[in-house]
Scaffold this motif. Structure first.
Motif, short mmCIF file in Angstrom:
data_model
loop_
_atom_site.label_atom_id
_atom_site.label_comp_id
_atom_site.label_asym_id
_atom_site.label_seq_id
_atom_site.Cartn_x
_atom_site.Cartn_y
_atom_site.Cartn_z
N THR A 71 -43.03 55.87 -14.67
CA THR A 71 -44.93 56.14 -14.38
C THR A 71 -45.44 57.82 -15.34
O THR A 71 -44.34 57.26 -16.53
N ASP A 72 -46.22 58.14 -14.94
CA ASP A 72 -46.94 59.54 -15.68
C ASP A 72 -46.03 60.10 -16.63
O ASP A 72 -44.95 60.87 -15.85
N ARG A 98 -45.88 63.66 -16.11
CA ARG A 98 -45.54 64.32 -14.41
C ARG A 98 -44.00 64.38 -14.16
O ARG A 98 -43.73 63.65 -13.89
N PRO A 114 -53.90 58.81 -12.85
CA PRO A 114 -52.50 57.14 -12.69
C PRO A 114 -53.42 56.36 -13.65
O PRO A 114 -52.74 55.30 -14.13
N CYS A 145 -50.26 56.86 -15.89
CA CYS A 145 -49.23 55.39 -15.07
C CYS A 145 -49.37 53.94 -14.82
O CYS A 145 -50.41 53.23 -14.15
N VAL A 190 -47.67 52.38 -13.03
CA VAL A 190 -47.62 52.08 -11.05
C VAL A 190 -48.85 51.81 -10.83
O VAL A 190 -49.21 51.15 -10.02
N TRP A 191 -49.54 52.54 -11.65
CA TRP A 191 -51.30 52.47 -11.01
C TRP A 191 -51.49 51.32 -11.05
O TRP A 191 -52.41 50.59 -10.59
N VAL A 215 -53.92 56.69 -3.14
CA VAL A 215 -53.11 56.97 -4.96
C VAL A 215 -53.96 58.11 -5.68
O VAL A 215 -53.28 59.04 -6.04
N CYS A 260 -52.13 61.40 -6.41
CA CYS A 260 -51.34 61.94 -7.88
C CYS A 260 -52.14 63.13 -8.20
O CYS A 260 -51.11 64.34 -9.18
N ILE A 280 -49.01 63.94 -3.61
CA ILE A 280 -47.55 63.08 -2.63
C ILE A 280 -46.89 62.31 -3.91
O ILE A 280 -47.55 62.54 -5.60
N GLY A 281 -45.38 61.83 -3.96
CA GLY A 281 -44.47 62.02 -4.72
C GLY A 281 -44.39 61.02 -5.48
O GLY A 281 -45.28 60.05 -4.93
N CYS A 282 -43.52 60.01 -6.69
CA CYS A 282 -44.09 59.10 -7.31
C CYS A 282 -43.41 58.17 -6.51
O CYS A 282 -44.04 57.02 -6.25
N CYS A 332 -45.64 57.50 -3.46
CA CYS A 332 -46.66 55.98 -4.36
C CYS A 332 -46.39 54.47 -4.26
O CYS A 332 -47.00 53.96 -4.24
FE1 SF4 Z 1 -47.53 57.54 -11.28
FE2 SF4 Z 1 -48.50 57.40 -8.92
FE3 SF4 Z 1 -46.52 58.81 -9.77
FE4 SF4 Z 1 -48.82 58.93 -10.25
S1 SF4 Z 1 -48.29 59.40 -8.17
S2 SF4 Z 1 -47.51 59.30 -11.83
S3 SF4 Z 1 -49.69 57.28 -9.89
S4 SF4 Z 1 -46.36 56.87 -9.25
#
Ligand code: SF4
Ligand code: TRP
Length: 399
Positions: free
Chosen positions: A291-292, A295, A304, A307, A309-310, A325, A329, A334-336, A339
């Motif tokens: 992820t980022d 974070r 995002p 990241c 995942v985005w 998201v 984010c 929210i947590g990863c 997400c």
């Molecule tokens: Fe990536 Fe989602 Fe975590 Fe943000 S919340 S760092 S977009 S995985």
């Protein structure tokens, strides 16, 4: 449904990943409703770089084919086959090689690149140099109008166009064509000959379709020998006969799917999500996905855009989820793992029908063989037609 043909191929790499699906297969499936599609396993191409490990070939071919059908290629609509099972490709490759300038092959951008990149392999081979010409043969033998490929393959399609043009120029004309046309015009007689010349000018300079039609009618009614009629028709329509059709690349705009570590998805990097993952393994892989990097703790806000995942959300999520998201984010609401869940769910939903369509082939491998046998037969019939014209044009029709 268009009469135009589409052709594309893929090297056998075994079970495919979702990057292959979103980058190519999805588009292949879409095209099969509107065109006559030919899709083939480029096993000879694989040998140009991997001639040293033949043992994995068979499994790679069949596993990949299962994923093609799993993705929705329909053997009723598309002709799906294996290159080496249509040896006509090799004959056209050989015949094209006679007049293909060496410089064209040496200048293909991937040539020096790949030799550099795959330094551990000995690619100073004849086969490796020639493979773009083999690709030209793959395309031209089906008189394909469109070749759906990614950007890296566009130079190959461009070279294919040049190969076709050169071939038509060299062999599309009978010897002494101009003189024979002049003689045929004389037989046609003064008034008709002048009229035909006029219609030809209107067609070739102004593209007047009515003129070419009128010319054809005139010729159909003329009492001259059949050969002369054919010759004059060729001259009216555009002088040389086009034996091979110039294809065009059809670029697929494709989302770039990142791999689990954020780098490009590739089986050899070990960062891929396969098209048919075990559902449990899929969840585990995604939960471990990079992820980022900023974070570190749950309470750190993320970005995002940094990241991978985005990037997956952009392909798999709707606007509402995407907004959730972005906000969640950046505010650390929210947590990863939260997400990632919608992406996992969407991937599982996407893969379910693939799994279902693949199952009968896994249960009865023979059914896959039968479908591909039929595809190879269909492909050969078309390839053979082109090859007959090519042999004739090159003076080989005496056998
Ligand atoms: Fe990536 Fe989602 Fe975590 Fe943000 S919340 S760092 S977009 S995985
Ligand atoms: N060279 C292509 C690749 O490496 C595969 C391929 C072979 C191909 N022949 C083709 C693609 C003809 C399109 C048309 O991906």
């Amino acid at each position: 449904m268009s009469d135009e043909r589409i052709l594309s191929g893929m090297r056998p790499t075994g079970a495919l990943h979702i990057g292959h699906y979103h980058g190519a297969l999805k588009n292949w499936v879409r095209l099969q409703r509107d065109y006559r599609c030919f899709y083939f396993v480029a096993d000879w191409h694989a040998l140009t770089t991997h001639y040293e490990d033949p043992s994995v070939m068979a499994a790679s071919v069949w596993d990949m084919l299962i994923d093609w059908f799993a993705a929705g290629l329909d053997p009723e609509q598309s002709t799906v086959f294996i290159q080496s099972r249509v040896p006509e490709h090799a004959e056209l490759f050989l015949l094209l090689a006679m007049s293909a300038p060496l410089g064209w092959l040496e200048r293909v951008p991937t040539y020096k690149d790949q030799i550099e990149k795959l330094k551990d392999k000995d690619l100073a081979t004849y086969g490796f140099l020639g493979y773009p010409l083999m690709q030209a043969a793959d395309i031209l033998i089906y008189r394909a109008r469109w070749v759906p490929v990614g950007e890296d393959q566009v130079p190959h399609v461009e070279m294919t166009r040049e190969v076709a043009r050169r071939f038509n120029h060299l062999f599309g004309r009978e010897p002494g064509f101009e003189d024979k046309v002049a003689a045929a015009l004389k037989k046609l007689g003064g008034k008709s000959a002048r009229q035909l010349e006029d219609l030809r000018r209107q067609w070739q300079q102004a593209g007047a379709a009515a003129a070419v039609e009128h010319g054809r009618t005139l010729l159909a009614g003329a009492s001259i020998p059949k050969d002369d009629r054919e010759r004059l028709r060729g001259w009216l329509e555009g002088s040389s006969r086009s034996i091979l059709l110039e294809p065009e690349a059809r670029l697929t705009e494709t989302p770039k799917l990142p791999g689990l570590d954020g780098a490009k998805m590739s089986k050899s990097y070990g960062n891929a999500v396969l098209m048919r993952e075990e559902p449990r393994a899929l969840g585990e892989k995604l939960r471990k996905m990079t992820t980022d990097p900023a974070r570190v703790r749950r309470s750190d806000p993320g970005e995002p855009e940094r990241c991978p995942v985005w990037q997956l959300h952009k392909v798999y999520s709707n606007a509402d989820t995407q907004a959730w998201v972005q906000q969640g984010c950046r505010s650390a609401a929210i947590g990863c793992l939260d997400c990632k869940q919608p992406v996992i769910d969407a991937m599982l939903a996407e893969q379910a029908p693939w799994r279902e369509r693949a199952q009968p082939f896994l249960d009865r491998p023979q059914s896959l063989r039968e479908i591909v046998d039929a595809g190879c037969d269909r492909a050969r019939a078309v390839a053979d037609e082109t090859l007959r014209d090519v042999r004739e044009a090159m003076g080989l029709a005496y056998r």
